[in-house]
Design a protein around this motif. Structure first.
Motif, short mmCIF file in Angstrom:
data_model
loop_
_atom_site.label_atom_id
_atom_site.label_comp_id
_atom_site.label_asym_id
_atom_site.label_seq_id
_atom_site.Cartn_x
_atom_site.Cartn_y
_atom_site.Cartn_z
N HIS A 18 126.01 106.53 1.29
CA HIS A 18 124.86 106.58 2.19
C HIS A 18 123.58 106.63 1.35
CE1 HIS A 18 122.10 107.84 5.34
NE2 HIS A 18 123.03 107.47 6.21
N ARG A 19 122.61 105.79 1.69
CA ARG A 19 121.36 105.70 0.92
C ARG A 19 120.56 106.99 0.90
NH1 ARG A 19 119.87 100.75 -0.64
NH2 ARG A 19 120.86 99.01 0.39
N HIS A 20 120.57 107.73 2.00
CA HIS A 20 119.71 108.90 2.11
C HIS A 20 120.44 110.22 1.93
CE1 HIS A 20 116.63 106.15 3.39
NE2 HIS A 20 117.43 105.69 4.33
N PHE A 21 121.67 110.29 2.41
CA PHE A 21 122.39 111.56 2.39
C PHE A 21 123.42 111.66 1.28
CE2 PHE A 21 121.16 111.01 6.96
CZ PHE A 21 120.10 111.89 6.91
N ILE A 48 113.90 107.99 11.61
CA ILE A 48 114.94 107.40 10.74
C ILE A 48 116.02 106.67 11.54
CG2 ILE A 48 114.56 109.03 8.85
CD1 ILE A 48 117.19 110.43 9.76
N ASN A 76 121.68 101.65 5.98
CA ASN A 76 121.78 102.96 5.34
C ASN A 76 122.93 103.06 4.34
OD1 ASN A 76 119.50 104.18 6.45
ND2 ASN A 76 120.59 104.64 8.33
#
Length: 111
Positions: A18-21, A48, A76
């Motif tokens: 996952h790109r963010h998490f 988001i 994502n």
């Protein structure tokens, strides 16, 4: 009206992150566009919240604390380049692992 076809960037059996998490997982199914509940979608903070008009992926996901199933938009996700093994307990239910450590869907091993 002509609908453009949606081609998934990632494939079943691919390890992604996952790109963010930062959690990682293996893709076990792909929806060509959003196919979850409106309640689930609305629970994502608006700033988001991804577009519904893109592939969404079902993952056998894990982070440092736990393993779970995740549903993630294509925007994502990115290819996982860590090379670290995965420990998700459901992996053997969906995949065989080849000699290179790649995950092969049992649907593809029946031929």
């Amino acid at each position: 009206m002509i609908e453009k076809s949606r081609i998934a960037k990632f494939r079943i059996g691919q390890v992604v992150q996952h790109r963010h998490f930062g959690f990682r997982g293996v893709i076990f199914d792909v929806d060509p566009e959003f196919a979850n509940t409106d309640e689930w979608y609305e629970a994502i903070p608006e700033d988001i919240r991804p577009s519904k008009e893109q592939p969404f992926y079902h993952l056998l996901a894990e982070n440092e604390e736990t393993e779970y199933i995740a549903y993630v938009s294509e925007q994502n996700l990115m290819e996982d380049e860590t090379g670290e093994p995965l420990r998700h307990p459901q992996l053997p239910e969906y995949f065989a692992e080849d000699e290179d450590g790649d995950f092969i869907s049992y649907a593809h091993t029946l031929n």
